[in-house]
Every structure is written in C-alpha cells, then in structure tokens.
Design a protein around this motif. Structure first.
Motif, PDB file in Angstrom:
ATOM      1  N   MET A   1      41.076  17.827  42.540  1.00 39.33           N
ATOM      2  CA  MET A   1      41.274  18.856  41.761  1.00 39.33           C
ATOM      3  C   MET A   1      42.807  19.657  42.290  1.00 39.33           C
ATOM      4  N   SER A   2      43.650  19.832  41.384  1.00 46.53           N
ATOM      5  CA  SER A   2      44.916  20.168  41.373  1.00 46.53           C
ATOM      6  C   SER A   2      44.772  21.975  41.977  1.00 46.53           C
ATOM      7  N   ILE A   3      46.017  22.149  42.464  1.00 45.00           N
ATOM      8  CA  ILE A   3      45.808  23.550  43.052  1.00 45.00           C
ATOM      9  C   ILE A   3      45.763  24.591  41.729  1.00 45.00           C
ATOM     10  N   VAL A   4      46.234  24.255  40.631  1.00 47.19           N
ATOM     11  CA  VAL A   4      46.294  25.228  39.483  1.00 47.19           C
ATOM     12  C   VAL A   4      44.640  25.222  39.154  1.00 47.19           C
ATOM     13  N   MET A   5      43.943  24.164  38.894  1.00 51.16           N
ATOM     14  CA  MET A   5      42.571  24.264  38.553  1.00 51.16           C
ATOM     15  C   MET A   5      41.652  24.795  39.927  1.00 51.16           C
ATOM     16  N   ARG A   6      41.974  24.623  40.962  1.00 53.56           N
ATOM     17  CA  ARG A   6      41.159  25.466  41.917  1.00 53.56           C
ATOM     18  C   ARG A   6      41.651  26.735  41.857  1.00 53.56           C
ATOM     19  N   ILE A   7      42.671  27.419  41.584  1.00 55.16           N
ATOM     20  CA  ILE A   7      42.865  28.872  41.253  1.00 55.16           C
ATOM     21  C   ILE A   7      42.098  29.348  40.265  1.00 55.16           C
ATOM     22  N   ALA A   8      42.332  28.563  39.000  1.00 48.72           N
ATOM     23  CA  ALA A   8      41.530  29.020  37.661  1.00 48.72           C
ATOM     24  C   ALA A   8      40.214  29.095  37.985  1.00 48.72           C
ATOM     25  N   SER A   9      39.501  28.244  38.777  1.00 50.18           N
ATOM     26  CA  SER A   9      38.175  28.258  38.896  1.00 50.18           C
ATOM     27  C   SER A   9      37.589  29.405  39.720  1.00 50.18           C
ATOM     28  N   ARG A  10      38.683  30.167  40.439  1.00 56.55           N
ATOM     29  CA  ARG A  10      38.103  30.953  41.443  1.00 56.55           C
ATOM     30  C   ARG A  10      38.559  32.379  40.750  1.00 56.55           C
ATOM     31  N   LEU A  11      39.132  32.423  39.627  1.00 55.09           N
ATOM     32  CA  LEU A  11      39.510  33.626  38.846  1.00 55.09           C
ATOM     33  C   LEU A  11      38.249  34.329  38.282  1.00 55.09           C
ATOM     34  N   ARG A  12      38.219  35.743  38.536  1.00 55.53           N
ATOM     35  CA  ARG A  12      36.873  36.174  37.999  1.00 55.53           C
ATOM     36  C   ARG A  12      37.490  36.954  36.534  1.00 55.53           C
ATOM     37  N   LEU A  13      36.842  36.562  35.490  1.00 54.70           N
ATOM     38  CA  LEU A  13      37.416  36.662  34.119  1.00 54.70           C
ATOM     39  C   LEU A  13      37.407  38.417  33.944  1.00 54.70           C
ATOM     40  N   TRP A  14      36.192  39.353  34.040  1.00 54.59           N
ATOM     41  CA  TRP A  14      36.449  40.337  33.676  1.00 54.59           C
ATOM     42  C   TRP A  14      37.653  41.348  34.245  1.00 54.59           C
ATOM     43  N   PRO A  15      37.554  41.101  35.748  1.00 58.82           N
ATOM     44  CA  PRO A  15      38.811  41.790  36.358  1.00 58.82           C
ATOM     45  C   PRO A  15      40.041  41.361  36.112  1.00 58.82           C
ATOM     46  N   LEU A  16      40.335  40.105  35.471  1.00 58.53           N
ATOM     47  CA  LEU A  16      41.403  39.812  35.137  1.00 58.53           C
ATOM     48  C   LEU A  16      41.725  40.316  33.956  1.00 58.53           C
ATOM     49  N   ILE A  17      40.865  40.613  32.879  1.00 55.93           N
ATOM     50  CA  ILE A  17      41.170  41.273  31.869  1.00 55.93           C
ATOM     51  C   ILE A  17      41.529  42.523  32.095  1.00 55.93           C
ATOM     52  N   ALA A  18      40.725  43.365  32.783  1.00 57.26           N
ATOM     53  CA  ALA A  18      41.115  44.555  33.033  1.00 57.26           C
ATOM     54  C   ALA A  18      42.429  44.713  33.813  1.00 57.26           C
ATOM     55  N   THR A  19      42.881  43.961  34.422  1.00 58.88           N
ATOM     56  CA  THR A  19      43.972  44.069  35.027  1.00 58.88           C
ATOM     57  C   THR A  19      45.351  44.026  34.134  1.00 58.88           C
ATOM     58  N   VAL A  20      45.251  42.753  33.369  1.00 54.11           N
ATOM     59  CA  VAL A  20      46.155  42.636  32.443  1.00 54.11           C
ATOM     60  C   VAL A  20      46.422  43.691  31.485  1.00 54.11           C
ATOM     61  N   LEU A  21      45.158  44.445  31.065  1.00 51.13           N
ATOM     62  CA  LEU A  21      45.331  45.615  30.262  1.00 51.13           C
ATOM     63  C   LEU A  21      45.969  46.609  30.867  1.00 51.13           C
ATOM     64  N   LEU A  22      45.627  46.913  32.201  1.00 53.99           N
ATOM     65  CA  LEU A  22      46.070  48.151  33.011  1.00 53.99           C
ATOM     66  C   LEU A  22      47.580  47.637  33.191  1.00 53.99           C
ATOM     67  N   ILE A  23      48.073  46.580  33.377  1.00 53.01           N
ATOM     68  CA  ILE A  23      49.527  46.295  33.506  1.00 53.01           C
ATOM     69  C   ILE A  23      50.179  46.386  32.279  1.00 53.01           C
ATOM     70  N   VAL A  24      49.759  46.083  31.164  1.00 55.92           N
ATOM     71  CA  VAL A  24      50.381  46.051  29.976  1.00 55.92           C
ATOM     72  C   VAL A  24      50.516  47.528  29.496  1.00 55.92           C
ATOM     73  N   ALA A  25      49.390  48.427  29.822  1.00 54.80           N
ATOM     74  CA  ALA A  25      49.456  49.774  29.160  1.00 54.80           C
ATOM     75  C   ALA A  25      50.375  50.645  30.368  1.00 54.80           C
ATOM     76  N   GLY A  26      50.453  50.234  31.582  1.00 53.31           N
ATOM     77  CA  GLY A  26      51.333  51.005  32.666  1.00 53.31           C
ATOM     78  C   GLY A  26      52.712  50.500  32.348  1.00 53.31           C
ATOM     79  N   CYS A  27      53.158  49.465  32.074  1.00 54.92           N
ATOM     80  CA  CYS A  27      54.398  49.082  31.519  1.00 54.92           C
ATOM     81  C   CYS A  27      54.813  50.034  30.476  1.00 54.92           C
TER      82      CYS A  27
END
Length: 241
Positions: free
Chosen positions: A1-27
């Motif tokens: 398993m590549s490093i990218v796939m390992r990182i992707a498998s560990r991501l939490r989806l809803w925290p990721l979505i919330a973080t992206v929205l906060l970053i976009v709104a803040g910027c």
C-alpha cells in the motif's frame, strides 16, 4: 500500500469536509475584509484631497460641477431664524446632544442651503427642553465643509413630519424641500467659522477604518490556519498496532 493510500484510508471524512469549508470561508472573508480596507483607504485619501482643495465661493454664478463632498466653501446669506431643526442622538465627548440645523438663504438667489451650525448639549432631565438659541441677524458670511448627507442615527418607527423646531433622528433634503417649499442646494454645510452662539463645531471626519478591516481579515485568516492545524492533529484515525 502506497503512502498516499495509507494516508487517505486514515482520513476522517466529516472532519475533512468541515475543515475545507472553514478554510474556504475564512480565506474568502479575509479577502473581503482586505478589499474593504483598501476601499476605505482610497476614500479617506479622496476626503483629504477634497478638504485641502481651494475654497469655493458660493453665489448665483457658481456651477454645480464644483460641488463635491468635503470641499471647503464660503457662502453669504441670511439665516431663516424661525426654522431651527435639531438632530437627536448626536453625542460629543460622552455627552448627549443635538446637531443644530438651519436654512440659509443665499444672497442674490431664491435658493437655500441647509447649514449644520454646530452641536448643542441636551437637557439631561427633560429631553425636549431646548436652551435659547442665538442666531446672527441679517447678512452673514460663513465658512464650512460640504457634505452630501449627514450621518444617520437609528430610526425607530415612522419619521414625523418636519416642522420648525422639530427634534428628529434623520433628515432627507428632498423631504425637507417638499415640506417647506424652500429650494435647497443638494448638499449640506457643516459650519466651521466661529460665531459667539454657544455651539460647538468639532465636526468628526469619517475615519478610514482600514486598520479595523485589516484586523478582521487577520482573524479570518487565523481561523483558517487554526482549522487546518486542528484537522492535522485530530482528523486522522489512529493506526492499529
């Protein structure tokens, strides 16, 4: 398993979505506040340029193209003494008071100009009890600064019909023309020349406010950075040993 796939498998989806929205709104909000700061700085530069321009002498031959906010002006005329108006809720140095307004008939014309004569303290016990107002009689020459409008105060309920001696929250020149029959120039003068009438003429210039908007922009950008840091710390599932 590549490093990218390992990182992707560990991501939490809803925290990721919330973080992206906060970053976009803040910027986005940070950029908006930055643009507002630049607009305020440009406006303040225009105000300084206008206030330092040569005096305008208002008379029957003056053309409209010279009228602009914050230009200094000299006018000769006679006050309409039986038409004082009082703009309420205009504090000065922590004290409650009014702006005293009065029409001035411009010499040699049938036109009037509304003059903000100065600030008057309000009776702390009885709001509608006004102190005696001295008005210079006859022809006078005064100096002032042109304003396209006066700063507005919060208006609760329907505005009352303007009459002589009215205590009002805000004033519109078109309404005043319709209710008095006087033909007003399309601007107001804040009087700066001194007269022994007991009124204070410490007119506040609009501040640029750019520093405030830059501070808000910094806060929004900081929120975006904090959201990213928080996600990097908490947004990954722990690997099972």
């Amino acid at each position: 398993m590549s490093i990218v796939m390992r990182i992707a498998s560990r991501l939490r989806l809803w925290p990721l979505i919330a973080t992206v929205l906060l970053i976009v709104a803040g910027c986005a909000l940070g950029q908006w506040q930055t643009r507002r700061a630049e607009q305020k700085e440009a406006l303040f530069q225009e105000i300084e340029k206008a206030s330092s321009a040569p005096l305008i002498y208002l008379n029957k031959t003056t053309t409209d193209h010279v009228f602009s906010p914050f230009r200094r002006l000299v006018v000769e005329g006679e006050f309409v003494q039986d038409w004082p108006l009082y703009l309420d809720n205009r504090p000065l140095q922590g004290r409650a008071g009014f702006y005293v307004l009065m029409p001035l008939r411009v010499t040699g014309t049938n036109q009037f100009i509304l003059v903000a004569r100065g600030w008057q303290v309000r009776n702390p016990v009885e709001r509608t009890k006004l102190p005696p107002l001295y008005t210079p009689p006859g022809q006078i020459t005064l100096t002032g600064m042109m304003r396209d409008k006066l700063d507005r105060a919060m208006q609760l309920g329907q505005a009352e019909k303007v009459k002589s001696g009215s205590i009002i929250q805000n004033l519109d020149l078109n309404d005043l023309t319709a209710q008095t029959g006087m033909q007003f120039y399309p601007f107001i003068i804040e009087q700066t020349s001194e007269v022994a009438d007991g009124l204070q003429r410490d007119w506040p210039l609009p501040s640029s406010g750019a520093d405030k908007h830059r501070a808000y922009a910094f806060q929004w950008y900081a929120l975006s950075i904090m959201a990213l840091i928080f996600f990097l710390v908490t947004g990954f599932r722990r690997e099972k040993k």
